[in-house]
Design an enzyme around this catalytic site. Structure first.
Site, PDB file in Angstrom:
ATOM      1  N   GLU B  42      42.943   8.114  40.033  1.00 13.53           N
ATOM      2  CA  GLU B  42      43.905   7.037  39.814  1.00 13.53           C
ATOM      3  C   GLU B  42      44.251   6.322  41.119  1.00 13.53           C
ATOM      4  OE1 GLU B  42      44.156  10.017  38.414  1.00 13.53           O
ATOM      5  OE2 GLU B  42      44.494   9.755  36.277  1.00 13.53           O
ATOM      6  N   PHE B 104      53.872  18.517  27.576  1.00 15.16           N
ATOM      7  CA  PHE B 104      52.594  18.528  28.295  1.00 15.16           C
ATOM      8  C   PHE B 104      52.343  17.175  28.950  1.00 15.16           C
ATOM      9  CE2 PHE B 104      47.908  17.842  28.189  1.00 15.16           C
ATOM     10  CZ  PHE B 104      47.595  18.737  29.196  1.00 15.16           C
ATOM     11  N   GLN B 105      52.033  17.208  30.231  1.00 13.89           N
ATOM     12  CA  GLN B 105      51.757  16.012  31.034  1.00 13.89           C
ATOM     13  C   GLN B 105      52.942  15.045  31.040  1.00 13.89           C
ATOM     14  OE1 GLN B 105      47.806  14.449  29.982  1.00 13.89           O
ATOM     15  NE2 GLN B 105      46.945  15.770  31.556  1.00 13.89           N
ATOM     16  N   LYS B 154      53.894   7.335  24.027  1.00 14.88           N
ATOM     17  CA  LYS B 154      52.692   7.317  23.188  1.00 14.88           C
ATOM     18  C   LYS B 154      52.974   6.766  21.790  1.00 14.88           C
ATOM     19  CE  LYS B 154      48.720  10.126  21.932  1.00 14.88           C
ATOM     20  NZ  LYS B 154      48.049  11.425  22.022  1.00 14.88           N
ATOM     21  N   MET B 463      43.005   7.922  65.598  1.00 14.73           N
ATOM     22  CA  MET B 463      44.304   7.449  66.067  1.00 14.73           C
ATOM     23  C   MET B 463      45.226   8.629  66.373  1.00 14.73           C
ATOM     24  SD  MET B 463      45.608   4.646  66.952  1.00 14.73           S
ATOM     25  CE  MET B 463      45.335   3.061  66.168  1.00 14.73           C
TER      26      MET B 463
END
Lengths: 176, 551
Positions: B42, B104-105, B154, B463
């Site tokens: 993602e 869940f999630q 959902k 760096m």
């Protein structure tokens, strides 16, 4: 010094979180915050008191508040004549012997006893924050068991009070 | 409904990654006609959307699922917030019936992202969806652009409702000031006329406002020197005689000294980032500071401003050009800063044996004739790219400025190339940042995206190593990476041709070959690991206290 901001916000889920998250992110400390619905449906008014010595910080707070999509208006009413009121509820030790003393003590504050127990009474008072500070200081020697303050709710005064007249005089703005 | 809304917003491409809670949306997207780029993480999707937004100026659209899908976006959302890039992000959410039960999630995406979005929504009723999407695109792309998130439970995504996209957007709490106050513009003109040592500082706000032509016209009119911030590069032609180069920590000596010495600093669309200003006590201390910004909260935030102008950079410049801009004599000043620029150019010690990273950037510039989009990751190579690639056109420079996100480069290059298929895109990345998102190489192959990856491989976190050398007594704590994967084999495993370049001749040949090869290519460029970025304003120092100005 303390600054009093009133903020009109959309009464939506998460708005309080948005405001407080903003204060957290920028490292501004909130002295007190009250929120409740207004005369307009769907809008809430927050009264936020912040402590800041530097005016630039206050300016930045106001600008950041304005950036929030759910914030409609922000007013810094610190230097304006305002009505600012706070509610306090104090449960203080009070035996039957000294109950009269406590009652006499709180009377000038227009406080009232809203619950009575065997060894304590619960006092309620509303007023300016400094008045409430004074009441708490008076009751402290008796032994405060529990104390809850709401923080102030405020907006500007409509009427020209004597202090407003003085302010306008100083600014040379008084219409004669 | 969502698809209809995306069509109405003329969305050209979606970047995303499916998952359980967002499945209804993905089902609706199936064969919907709007291209979707499936990244491999993602984070890749959101950086790609940033790259797309940066080169096209249009909002990048991202879709991810609930919980881990959404939390994987957090870095990219913050990056877009810091660099003011317009994004509209859809995250799946568990059904409203189980929100708050640690389903869940499930993650409180709204809560997590509140401080890093310009605004966010959780859709509670499917009939709100069209209005929410319309508002989101409006908020993301107007005023000071930024990421807007829409959390979609959902069951809401599964429901159907009446699609109505006709109603105009009306958000009482969101009314950005676009047209500046005329009186303030007049003050700006008067201050310019009175200035003896004026300097223009242009930031990314000029790019967002598509105001480069107006800026050019202003400089033509007043003939004052100009400098850019890192993100403002390309808003003014990099090869113009009045251009002093980039200012800031790794900017040019001339630009920084001009800021220090000027008596008027006109900042257009930059936010006075600390990487630009150095120690604020010494920043433009002799100057009348004018700040033009569309975000009022930026004005006076870091640097006290004498003349604030709230508004769109393009509008402000157009109004300013209508004022009397007859300048006093500033030729001495211009001569002085140009002399500083001439006698203090960027420098590096040439090397016949080894490939200098600075030279590598010059080679990229030469080989593409200057006409390319350059996307970088974060670190030394980023600064060398900013220093040695003169950008002549706007929106050709894509880099993570505010957040400094390692791993940004490759996926942002993917998005940039999708936004501009007609221009070659170079992803100049370091070996450190590249390994954070290198799985996105698969996307280059999958969608035949011809990004040329130039890997500036110094086998270290350059760096970090440079700072440890300069400020931590060379205690190279965890900054050297002597063991690296074989990047050529790695690239070939993805199906991407790859070459190695170890010296200047090889680099020339391989970059040319990369340009001639259709499709994606990776060039693994071995550069010395002890090279530093100079000049530099050391942390805490004033902008005039640069080190490494001369060899």
């Amino acid at each position: 010094m303390n600054h009093v901001l009133t903020v009109l916000v959309n009464n939506q889920m998460g708005v309080l979180n948005r405001i407080t998250a903003l204060f957290l992110k920028r490292g501004f400390n909130i002295q007190s915050l009250t929120v409740g619905p207004t005369e307009t449906e769907g809008l809430s008014r927050m009264t936020i008191v912040i402590h800041a010595e530097d005016d630039r910080i206050v300016e930045q707070v106001i600008k950041q508040l304005h950036k929030q999509v759910d914030v409609l208006k922000v007013f810094d009413i610190t230097s304006q004549p305002m009505v600012a009121r706070e509610l306090v509820v104090i449960k203080v030790n009070s035996s039957v012997q000294n109950r009269g003393e406590v009652t006499t003590l709180i009377e000038p504050f227009r406080a009232s006893i809203i619950d009575v127990g065997r060894e304590s009474v619960t006092v309620q008072a509303t007023g300016r924050s400094d008045k409430i500070d004074a009441l708490i200081a008076l009751l402290r020697p008796y032994g405060i068991r529990e104390l809850a303050r709401t923080g102030i709710a405020a907006f500007t005064r409509d009427s020209e009070t004597s202090s407003e007249v003085i302010r306008l005089k100083q600014l040379n703005l008084l219409p004669i | 409904m969502l698809v209809e809304a995306l069509r109405a917003e003329q969305v050209e491409v979606i970047f995303g990654y499916p998952g359980g809670a967002i499945l209804p949306v993905y089902d609706a997207l199936y064969q919907c006609g709007i291209p979707h780029i499936l990244t491999r993480h993602e984070q890749g999707a959101i950086h790609a959307a940033e790259g797309y937004a940066r080169v096209t100026g249009r909002p990048g659209v991202v879709i991810a699922t609930s919980g881990p899908g959404a939390t994987n976006l957090v870095t990219g959302i913050t990056d877009a917030m810091m660099d003011s890039l317009p994004l509209v992000i859809f995250t799946g959410q568990v059904a409203t019936s189980v929100i708050g039960t640690d389903a869940f999630q499930e993650a409180s995406v709204l809560g997590i992202t509140m401080p890093i979005t310009k605004h966010s929504y959780q859709v509670q009723d499917v009939n709100q969806l069209p209005a929410v999407i319309k508002e989101a695109f409006h908020i993301a792309s107007t005023g000071r652009p930024g990421p807007v998130l829409i959390d979609l439970p959902k069951d809401i995504a599964n429901a159907s409702g009446k699609f109505d996209y006709a109603a105009p957007v009306r958000i009482p709490g969101y009314q950005p000031t676009v047209v500046p106050n005329a009186l303030q513009i007049r003050k700006v003109a008067a201050a310019l006329r009175a200035a003896k040592r004026p300097l223009i500082l242009a930031g990314a706000g000029v790019l967002h406002a598509r105001a480069s032509d107006w800026l050019h016209q202003l400089i033509d009119t007043i003939q004052a020197p100009i400098t850019n911030t890192l993100l403002g590069l390309g808003s003014f032609p990099g090869d113009h005689p009045l251009f002093l180069g980039m200012a800031g920590m790794h900017g040019t000596y001339a630009a920084n000294m001009a800021i220090y010495e000027c008596d008027l600093l006109l900042n257009i669309g930059a936010r006075f980032d600390d990487r630009l200003t150095g120690n604020l006590q010494h920043f433009a201390r002799h100057a009348t500071v004018i700040h033009i910004d569309i975000d009022p909260a930026e004005i006076g935030k870091n640097v006290p401003t004498d003349i604030p102008v709230v508004g769109d950079a393009g509008e402000a410049l157009r109004m300013l050009l209508n004022e009397d801009l007859t300048m006093g004599s500033i030729q001495d000043w211009v001569d002085h800063v140009q002399e500083m620029a001439r006698s203090n150019p960027f420098w590096y010690a040439p090397d016949d044996e080894r490939l200098k990273p600075q030279r590598l950037v010059e080679i990229v510039h030469e080989q593409c004739g200057g006409d390319a989009i350059v996307v970088t990751d974060v670190g030394q190579h980023q600064m060398w790219a900013a220093q040695y690639f003169p950008f002549r056109q706007p929106n050709r420079w894509v880099t993570s400025g505010g957040l400094g996100t390692m791993g940004f480069g490759l996926p942002a290059a993917i998005g940039a190339q999708i936004g501009r298929r007609d221009v070659p895109v170079f992803a100049i990345v370091g070996d450190g940042g590249f390994q954070m998102t290198m799985q996105e190489l698969a996307v280059l192959v999958d969608y035949q995206i011809p990004v040329k990856v130039v890997l500036v491989n110094n086998r270290s976190l350059g760096m970090v190593r440079q700072w440890q050398e300069l400020f931590y007594e060379r205690r190279y704590s965890e900054s050297l990476i002597p063991v690296q994967p074989d990047f050529v084999k790695l690239s070939e495993a993805f199906g991407i041709p790859a070459y190695v370049a170890k010296n200047e001749a090889e680099a020339n040949a391989m970059i040319r070959r990369a340009l001639e090869t259709p499709g994606p290519v990776l060039v693994d460029c071995h550069v010395p690991s002890r090279e530093n970025v100079y000049p530099m304003v050391p942390p805490g120092a004033g902008i005039h206290e640069m080190v490494g100005v001369k060899p």
